[in-house]
Design a protein around this motif. Structure first.
Motif, short mmCIF file in Angstrom:
data_model
loop_
_atom_site.label_atom_id
_atom_site.label_comp_id
_atom_site.label_asym_id
_atom_site.label_seq_id
_atom_site.Cartn_x
_atom_site.Cartn_y
_atom_site.Cartn_z
N TYR A 94 0.86 -1.18 0.00
CA TYR A 94 0.00 0.00 0.00
C TYR A 94 0.89 1.23 0.00
CZ TYR A 94 -3.44 3.53 1.00
OH TYR A 94 -4.23 4.64 0.92
N GLU A 95 0.56 2.16 -0.88
CA GLU A 95 1.36 3.37 -0.98
C GLU A 95 0.44 4.53 -1.37
OE1 GLU A 95 5.71 3.54 -2.51
OE2 GLU A 95 4.45 4.07 -4.22
N GLY A 96 0.54 5.64 -0.65
CA GLY A 96 -0.20 6.84 -1.01
C GLY A 96 0.71 7.81 -1.74
N GLN A 97 0.17 8.46 -2.78
CA GLN A 97 0.95 9.44 -3.55
C GLN A 97 0.19 10.77 -3.62
OE1 GLN A 97 -0.02 6.56 -5.66
NE2 GLN A 97 1.81 5.30 -5.50
N ALA A 98 0.94 11.84 -3.46
CA ALA A 98 0.37 13.18 -3.62
C ALA A 98 0.27 13.51 -5.10
CB ALA A 98 1.23 14.21 -2.90
N GLU A 99 -0.53 14.49 -5.44
CA GLU A 99 -0.68 14.90 -6.84
C GLU A 99 0.69 15.28 -7.42
OE1 GLU A 99 -3.27 18.04 -9.57
OE2 GLU A 99 -2.98 18.41 -7.42
N GLY A 100 0.96 14.77 -8.61
CA GLY A 100 2.22 15.07 -9.28
C GLY A 100 3.35 14.15 -8.91
N VAL A 101 3.13 13.23 -7.97
CA VAL A 101 4.17 12.30 -7.54
C VAL A 101 3.92 10.94 -8.19
CG1 VAL A 101 5.20 11.10 -5.58
CG2 VAL A 101 4.50 13.49 -5.36
N ASP A 102 4.94 10.44 -8.85
CA ASP A 102 4.90 9.10 -9.43
C ASP A 102 3.68 8.89 -10.33
OD1 ASP A 102 5.91 6.58 -9.91
OD2 ASP A 102 5.02 5.67 -8.12
N GLY A 103 3.33 9.90 -11.11
CA GLY A 103 2.26 9.77 -12.08
C GLY A 103 0.86 10.03 -11.56
N CYS A 104 0.72 10.39 -10.30
CA CYS A 104 -0.61 10.66 -9.74
C CYS A 104 -1.11 12.01 -10.26
CB CYS A 104 -0.57 10.67 -8.22
SG CYS A 104 -2.16 11.07 -7.46
N GLN A 105 -2.33 12.03 -10.78
CA GLN A 105 -2.89 13.25 -11.34
C GLN A 105 -4.16 13.71 -10.61
OE1 GLN A 105 -3.46 12.49 -15.52
NE2 GLN A 105 -1.29 12.16 -15.92
N SER B 104 -2.35 3.31 -3.99
CA SER B 104 -1.98 2.14 -4.78
C SER B 104 -1.88 0.97 -3.83
CB SER B 104 -0.64 2.38 -5.49
OG SER B 104 -0.27 1.23 -6.23
N ALA B 105 -2.72 -0.04 -4.04
CA ALA B 105 -2.81 -1.16 -3.09
C ALA B 105 -2.76 -2.49 -3.82
CB ALA B 105 -4.09 -1.06 -2.28
N ILE B 106 -2.13 -3.46 -3.17
CA ILE B 106 -2.18 -4.85 -3.63
C ILE B 106 -2.58 -5.68 -2.42
CG2 ILE B 106 -0.90 -6.81 -4.56
CD1 ILE B 106 0.95 -4.82 -5.96
N THR B 107 -3.80 -6.17 -2.45
CA THR B 107 -4.37 -6.90 -1.32
C THR B 107 -4.80 -8.28 -1.78
OG1 THR B 107 -5.20 -4.81 -0.41
CG2 THR B 107 -6.08 -6.84 0.53
N ALA B 108 -4.34 -9.30 -1.08
CA ALA B 108 -4.67 -10.68 -1.44
C ALA B 108 -6.07 -11.02 -0.93
CB ALA B 108 -3.64 -11.64 -0.87
N LEU B 109 -7.05 -10.35 -1.51
CA LEU B 109 -8.44 -10.50 -1.12
C LEU B 109 -9.18 -11.24 -2.22
CD1 LEU B 109 -10.97 -9.83 0.57
CD2 LEU B 109 -11.06 -7.63 -0.61
N GLY B 110 -9.76 -12.37 -1.87
CA GLY B 110 -10.54 -13.12 -2.84
C GLY B 110 -11.85 -12.44 -3.16
N ASN B 111 -12.42 -12.77 -4.31
CA ASN B 111 -13.73 -12.25 -4.68
C ASN B 111 -14.77 -12.78 -3.70
OD1 ASN B 111 -16.33 -11.99 -5.94
ND2 ASN B 111 -15.30 -11.66 -7.89
#
Length: 487
Positions: A337-348, A355-362
């Motif tokens: 999990y990562e939060g980005q401010a506007e203009g950082v790393d492509g955030c508009q 940006s999250a990657i969670t191993a959550l099943g449907n």
């Protein structure tokens, strides 16, 4: 319309639908595999950071690939590795608690694609994740006796978030899941060829299953549970089958064949396991390599140390979970999990991005599947249904042993090893209801099941951003967190 006109209209409809049906029959399996590949390979290199336990397995895989044994790393190893300094491992050996095969496989992907490319870190697990979708279709076709049910099984596996995340991350559990599925498929092939009246060494599919089980153990020790479960199933099921068929001297025949099955499976699996340590064995400076007078006793000493670590692991972790909650996916693991401010790393976005990657099943797969397991257990106890028993066998091997380790630090993502059997349970329960229902009710069930599959797909597309790390508004991320325990 006259009867002749009705017949002509029906014939025209059949002629129109026939090419479509032929196309579907020929390419539907590949369409499901293509869907699985798309969801597992798209933007696989994101993030270009070691997520969750990749910090162990990726670096260990690369040092193992280059030196034959895992090495220690400097304090700032992750930063160095992520910036392209992948050979900064130290000469000193590292104490690791999992066998080498999974890391050899990850290392192969890194060698093939390049260790500085994050895709290289994850390509091996992604390919095996795709292959697992193919395997569950082969298994479902044998168990459920239908290509349509096989496609449904593959489809659910292809679009489930837990399976997607584990395939997109360089962890060992997705590799383990592939090998136990492969072993189960080979076991089914063996059972289809068994001649109860013959005691024989010629069991090529059983040998293949043993090789796959040995490979699973060489990835994680929990593969041993599947070896025990599958072995006991073979002996008990053949004993009962011979008894029912009144084969002469069934007791002595079963004992003889049981001994041969043991000798086919156990030494083969153990042989594969030991071979996975070949780099350590042939080297001279692996961890505890020279702790005893020879490599064999040194390896035993190493395993004693690793076992002591496993049984004593009780380190608090914010995403540790009790296995009782696994079936309903109540505490999924956040890999990134990562939060980005506007203009950082492509955030508009003015409000910033998540940006999250969670191993959550449907949830529409996991929750009905979990309930189906309880129904299937009752059904099996009442009917002694062979298919139900085989499906429950996978759950017995992959899930039940963890109930004895509730005080240990363990995680929801271990459940990838038995997820395929949960999907099979869900589909078999639907099939049972169809078989028992009146024709009109069965038609409604079929229609409802198609609607269910469409709803599952729609929910997977809703959750896809938090499975692959898409930059989204925080408010959009939070509406995916239906339960407080998911955060």
């Amino acid at each position: 319309m006259s009867s002749i006109g009705q017949v002509n209209a029906l014939q025209n409809r059949i002629q129109v639908n026939k090419p479509l049906a032929q196309f579907f029959a020929r390419y539907s399996t590949w369409m499901v595999i293509a869907l699985a590949a798309l969801l597992r390979l798209i933007n696989l290199g994101y993030p270009a950071k070691l997520v969750f336990d990749e910090t162990y397995y990726v670096k260990d895989a690369w040092s193992l690939w280059n030196t034959g044994a895992e090495r220690a790393w400097p304090a700032d190893a992750n930063t160095l590795f992520e910036s392209g300094h992948v050979d900064s491992f130290l000469p000193a050996p590292a104490f690791v608690v999992h066998p080498p095969l999974g890391k050899w496989i990850i290392g192969f992907g890194m060698w093939l694609v390049g260790p500085t490319n994050p895709v290289g870190w994850r390509i091996a697990t992604a390919v095996l994740g795709i292959a697992s979708v193919w395997l569950i279709m082969l298994i479902a076709k044998r168990l459920l006796k239908s290509q349509k049910w096989a496609l449904a099984a593959g489809f659910l596996m292809a679009i489930d978030g837990h399976a997607i995340v584990l395939a997109r991350t360089a962890l060992l559990d997705g590799i383990l899941a592939f090998f136990v599925l492969l072993a189960f498929y080979f076991l089914l092939r063996d059972r289809a060829r068994v001649d109860l009246a013959v005691v024989t060494w010629r069991r090529p599919w059983l040998l293949a299953s043993a090789l796959a089980l040995g490979s699973s153990m060489a990835v994680k020790w929990s593969g041993l549970y599947f070896l025990v479960a599958f072995g006991l199933y073979l002996v008990i099921s053949e004993y009962l089958a011979r008894r029912r068929s009144e084969v002469e001297q069934f007791t002595s025949v079963t004992i003889k064949q049981g001994l041969r099955e043991f000798l086919i499976m156990v030494p083969t699996a153990l042989g594969v396991y030991v071979l996975s340590w070949l780099g350590w064995i042939l080297g001279s400076d692996g961890y505890e390599r020279n702790s005893e007078s020879n490599w064999f006793t040194s390896l035993i000493h190493y395993h004693q140390s690793a076992y002591g670590f496993h049984v004593g692991l009780n380190t608090p972790h914010s995403y540790a979970s009790n296995p009782i909650t696994w079936l309903f996916a109540l505490r999924p693991t956040s890999f990134f999990y990562e939060g980005q401010a506007e203009g950082v790393d492509g955030c508009q976005l003015a409000s910033g991005c998540s940006s999250a990657i969670t191993a959550l099943g449907n949830p529409l797969i996991w929750w009905p599947a979990a309930l189906s397991l309880f129904f299937l257990l009752v059904w099996y106890l009442r009917q002694r249904d062979r298919t139900a028993g085989l499906i429950l066998l996978g759950l017995l091997a992959g899930y039940v042993p963890w109930l004895f380790f509730m005080q240990r630090t363990i995680f929801q993502f271990y459940s990838i090893a038995f997820l395929p059997w949960m999907i099979l349970a869900l589909l078999y329960v639907v099939k049972i209801y169809l078989r028992l229902a009146e024709p009109k009710v069965a038609k409604s069930i079929k229609r409802g099941f198609v609607i269910y599959l469409a709803a599952v797909f729609g929910l997977s597309m809703f959750y896809l951003p938090i499975w692959i790390g898409t930059k989204i508004p925080y408010s959009f991320w939070i509406i995916h967190m239906w339960l407080p325990s998911w955060i």
